[in-house]
Design a protein around this motif. Structure first.
Motif, PDB file in Angstrom:
ATOM      1  N   VAL A  50       0.852  -1.190   0.000  1.00 54.96           N
ATOM      2  CA  VAL A  50       0.000   0.000   0.000  1.00 54.96           C
ATOM      3  C   VAL A  50       0.883   1.234   0.000  1.00 54.96           C
ATOM      4  CG1 VAL A  50      -1.779   1.310   1.210  1.00 54.96           C
ATOM      5  CG2 VAL A  50      -1.830  -1.193   1.253  1.00 54.96           C
ATOM      6  N   ARG A  51       0.663   2.097  -0.958  1.00 52.41           N
ATOM      7  CA  ARG A  51       1.392   3.363  -1.044  1.00 52.41           C
ATOM      8  C   ARG A  51       0.540   4.442  -0.389  1.00 52.41           C
ATOM      9  NH1 ARG A  51       3.118   5.192  -6.969  1.00 52.41           N
ATOM     10  NH2 ARG A  51       5.307   4.850  -6.465  1.00 52.41           N
ATOM     11  N   GLY A  52       1.099   5.071   0.664  1.00 54.61           N
ATOM     12  CA  GLY A  52       0.370   6.124   1.350  1.00 54.61           C
ATOM     13  C   GLY A  52      -0.207   5.659   2.681  1.00 54.61           C
ATOM     14  N   ASP A  53      -1.027   6.505   3.270  1.00 50.78           N
ATOM     15  CA  ASP A  53      -1.602   6.276   4.586  1.00 50.78           C
ATOM     16  C   ASP A  53      -2.675   5.186   4.505  1.00 50.78           C
ATOM     17  OD1 ASP A  53      -2.701   6.357   7.098  1.00 50.78           O
ATOM     18  OD2 ASP A  53      -3.143   8.498   7.086  1.00 50.78           O
ATOM     19  N   PRO A  54      -2.496   4.053   5.204  1.00 52.02           N
ATOM     20  CA  PRO A  54      -3.528   3.001   5.173  1.00 52.02           C
ATOM     21  C   PRO A  54      -4.878   3.472   5.695  1.00 52.02           C
ATOM     22  CG  PRO A  54      -1.466   2.172   6.095  1.00 52.02           C
ATOM     23  CD  PRO A  54      -1.333   3.666   6.006  1.00 52.02           C
ATOM     24  N   ALA A  55      -4.878   4.589   6.442  1.00 51.77           N
ATOM     25  CA  ALA A  55      -6.126   5.145   6.983  1.00 51.77           C
ATOM     26  C   ALA A  55      -6.659   6.287   6.123  1.00 51.77           C
ATOM     27  CB  ALA A  55      -5.895   5.621   8.412  1.00 51.77           C
ATOM     28  N   ALA A  56      -6.190   6.414   4.897  1.00 53.42           N
ATOM     29  CA  ALA A  56      -6.638   7.498   4.007  1.00 53.42           C
ATOM     30  C   ALA A  56      -8.149   7.433   3.792  1.00 53.42           C
ATOM     31  CB  ALA A  56      -5.920   7.385   2.666  1.00 53.42           C
ATOM     32  N   LYS A  57      -8.739   8.573   3.479  1.00 57.17           N
ATOM     33  CA  LYS A  57     -10.180   8.642   3.228  1.00 57.17           C
ATOM     34  C   LYS A  57     -10.580   7.719   2.088  1.00 57.17           C
ATOM     35  CE  LYS A  57     -13.934  11.805   1.966  1.00 57.17           C
ATOM     36  NZ  LYS A  57     -14.308  13.215   1.687  1.00 57.17           N
ATOM     37  N   LEU A  58      -9.820   7.747   1.007  1.00 59.39           N
ATOM     38  CA  LEU A  58     -10.084   6.884  -0.135  1.00 59.39           C
ATOM     39  C   LEU A  58      -8.994   5.822  -0.232  1.00 59.39           C
ATOM     40  CD1 LEU A  58     -11.266   9.220  -3.054  1.00 59.39           C
ATOM     41  CD2 LEU A  58     -12.633   7.972  -1.379  1.00 59.39           C
ATOM     42  N   LYS A  59      -9.408   4.581  -0.059  1.00 62.96           N
ATOM     43  CA  LYS A  59      -8.464   3.459  -0.157  1.00 62.96           C
ATOM     44  C   LYS A  59      -8.666   2.816  -1.533  1.00 62.96           C
ATOM     45  CE  LYS A  59      -8.752   2.714   4.824  1.00 62.96           C
ATOM     46  NZ  LYS A  59      -9.681   3.858   5.031  1.00 62.96           N
ATOM     47  N   LEU A  60      -7.854   3.241  -2.473  1.00 62.47           N
ATOM     48  CA  LEU A  60      -7.963   2.777  -3.848  1.00 62.47           C
ATOM     49  C   LEU A  60      -7.190   1.474  -4.020  1.00 62.47           C
ATOM     50  CD1 LEU A  60      -8.875   3.429  -6.803  1.00 62.47           C
ATOM     51  CD2 LEU A  60      -6.679   4.622  -7.065  1.00 62.47           C
ATOM     52  N   VAL A  61      -7.831   0.483  -4.612  1.00 56.62           N
ATOM     53  CA  VAL A  61      -7.194  -0.800  -4.915  1.00 56.62           C
ATOM     54  C   VAL A  61      -7.104  -0.937  -6.427  1.00 56.62           C
ATOM     55  CG1 VAL A  61      -7.391  -3.305  -4.781  1.00 56.62           C
ATOM     56  CG2 VAL A  61      -8.001  -1.899  -2.796  1.00 56.62           C
ATOM     57  N   GLU A  62      -5.911  -1.196  -6.913  1.00 52.04           N
ATOM     58  CA  GLU A  62      -5.699  -1.405  -8.348  1.00 52.04           C
ATOM     59  C   GLU A  62      -5.297  -2.849  -8.606  1.00 52.04           C
ATOM     60  OE1 GLU A  62      -2.746  -0.087 -12.057  1.00 52.04           O
ATOM     61  OE2 GLU A  62      -2.399   0.688 -10.036  1.00 52.04           O
ATOM     62  N   TYR A  63      -6.026  -3.518  -9.482  1.00 46.91           N
ATOM     63  CA  TYR A  63      -5.626  -4.826  -9.982  1.00 46.91           C
ATOM     64  C   TYR A  63      -4.886  -4.585 -11.291  1.00 46.91           C
ATOM     65  CZ  TYR A  63      -8.714  -7.103  -6.594  1.00 46.91           C
ATOM     66  OH  TYR A  63      -9.298  -7.544  -5.437  1.00 46.91           O
ATOM     67  N   ALA A  64      -3.634  -5.029 -11.350  1.00 46.32           N
ATOM     68  CA  ALA A  64      -2.801  -4.709 -12.506  1.00 46.32           C
ATOM     69  C   ALA A  64      -1.950  -5.905 -12.905  1.00 46.32           C
ATOM     70  CB  ALA A  64      -1.896  -3.520 -12.202  1.00 46.32           C
ATOM     71  N   SER A  65      -1.636  -5.956 -14.179  1.00 44.22           N
ATOM     72  CA  SER A  65      -0.727  -6.950 -14.738  1.00 44.22           C
ATOM     73  C   SER A  65       0.530  -6.228 -15.208  1.00 44.22           C
ATOM     74  CB  SER A  65      -1.398  -7.666 -15.916  1.00 44.22           C
ATOM     75  OG  SER A  65      -0.435  -8.249 -16.761  1.00 44.22           O
ATOM     76  N   PHE A  66       1.684  -6.773 -14.872  1.00 50.83           N
ATOM     77  CA  PHE A  66       2.932  -6.123 -15.270  1.00 50.83           C
ATOM     78  C   PHE A  66       3.181  -6.217 -16.771  1.00 50.83           C
ATOM     79  CE2 PHE A  66       3.766  -6.900 -10.719  1.00 50.83           C
ATOM     80  CZ  PHE A  66       4.091  -5.613 -10.347  1.00 50.83           C
ATOM     81  N   THR A  67       2.527  -7.159 -17.457  1.00 57.71           N
ATOM     82  CA  THR A  67       2.682  -7.255 -18.906  1.00 57.71           C
ATOM     83  C   THR A  67       1.545  -6.574 -19.658  1.00 57.71           C
ATOM     84  OG1 THR A  67       1.621  -9.450 -18.910  1.00 57.71           O
ATOM     85  CG2 THR A  67       4.030  -9.391 -18.795  1.00 57.71           C
ATOM     86  N   CYS A  68       0.689  -5.876 -18.938  1.00 53.58           N
ATOM     87  CA  CYS A  68      -0.446  -5.177 -19.544  1.00 53.58           C
ATOM     88  C   CYS A  68      -0.045  -3.760 -19.959  1.00 53.58           C
ATOM     89  CB  CYS A  68      -1.600  -5.119 -18.547  1.00 53.58           C
ATOM     90  SG  CYS A  68      -2.882  -3.908 -18.925  1.00 53.58           S
ATOM     91  N   PRO A  69      -0.100  -3.419 -21.247  1.00 53.50           N
ATOM     92  CA  PRO A  69       0.296  -2.076 -21.683  1.00 53.50           C
ATOM     93  C   PRO A  69      -0.632  -0.988 -21.164  1.00 53.50           C
ATOM     94  CG  PRO A  69      -0.672  -3.299 -23.497  1.00 53.50           C
ATOM     95  CD  PRO A  69      -0.481  -4.288 -22.386  1.00 53.50           C
TER      96      PRO A  69
END
Length: 234
Positions: A50-69
């Motif tokens: 997790v990048r940033g404050d785990p208690a942030a107002k908005l907890k954005l989760v990104e599902y990503a592939s490293f081979t996805c352009p």
């Protein structure tokens, strides 16, 4: 969004043959550079970063592939605007790898091996240099890679070495000995594959974004940014 990678095949093969070349990264502003280097990174009990404050107002989760352009494009396009939001404590970003092939798994292992402190720096570089290491890795996998012997971890490390992914990890503190330990950690790598398979039960393409259980109707920064701004005002 890029296509769905059905039942995960990273532990049995399934090297993707081609990916559209990512555009060259745009130079970061001074503010974005400062935000990127000063924000803290934590690790969840499940092993995600997790990048940033785990208690942030908005907890954005990104599902990503490293081979996805498209994921590489998001990394490039979102950086200048998203980094200050994360540094302010208003937004946090949790990255969950949605792996599609063995080269993807190799990249995820390298990034994880760097460790929390510089994990997202390594991730940013992996995405920024995607077109280079993907081509090298795919060429190796279809040539010399077909002749490899040894355990899956050993084969994945040789793939990462040939692609240049190991060198990227080395820039952020993942020594050759550390990388070997990471690639031969069968339990941790099986967990990565299991988590990726679970991810594909929730998403149909990458990148995909969630806040809590709510899947956002966004597949790039242009559509995600107004959604985040609206939620921050709410």
């Amino acid at each position: 969004m890029i296509f769905r990678f059905g039942v995960l095949a990273v532990l049995a093969g399934g090297m993707a043959l081609a990916a559209p070349a990512a555009k060259k990264p745009v130079a970061k502003s001074a503010a974005a550079k400062s935000a990127t280097t000063t924000v803290a990174t934590t690790r969840t009990p499940e092993g995600y970063f997790v990048r940033g404050d785990p208690a942030a107002k908005l907890k954005l989760v990104e599902y990503a592939s490293f081979t996805c352009p498209h994921c590489a494009a998001f990394s490039r396009e979102a950086k200048d605007a998203l980094a200050p939001l994360i540094a302010s404590g208003k937004v946090s970003l949790e990255l969950r790898p949605a792996l599609r092939d063995q080269l993807d798994l190799a990249a995820a292992i390298v990034a994880r091996c760097v460790g929390p402190r510089r994990y997202f720096e390594a991730v940013d570089t992996i995405f920024a240099e995607q077109s280079s290491w993907f081509d090298k890795g795919a060429t190796f996998a279809q040539g010399e890679g077909t002749k490899l012997k040894g355990s899956l971890g050993e084969r994945l490390q040789k793939l990462a070495d040939a692609a240049g992914l190991s060198a990227i990890g080395g820039r952020y503190g993942a020594t050759p000995a550390k990388l070997t330990a990471c690639f031969t950690d069968r339990e941790a790598n099986q967990k990565l594959a299991d988590q990726a398979q679970a991810a594909w039960q929730k998403i149909s393409g990458t990148p995909s974004f969630f806040i809590g259980d709510d899947k956002l109707k966004a597949g790039d920064w242009a559509t995600l940014e107004p959604l985040l701004k609206a939620k921050l005002k709410g």
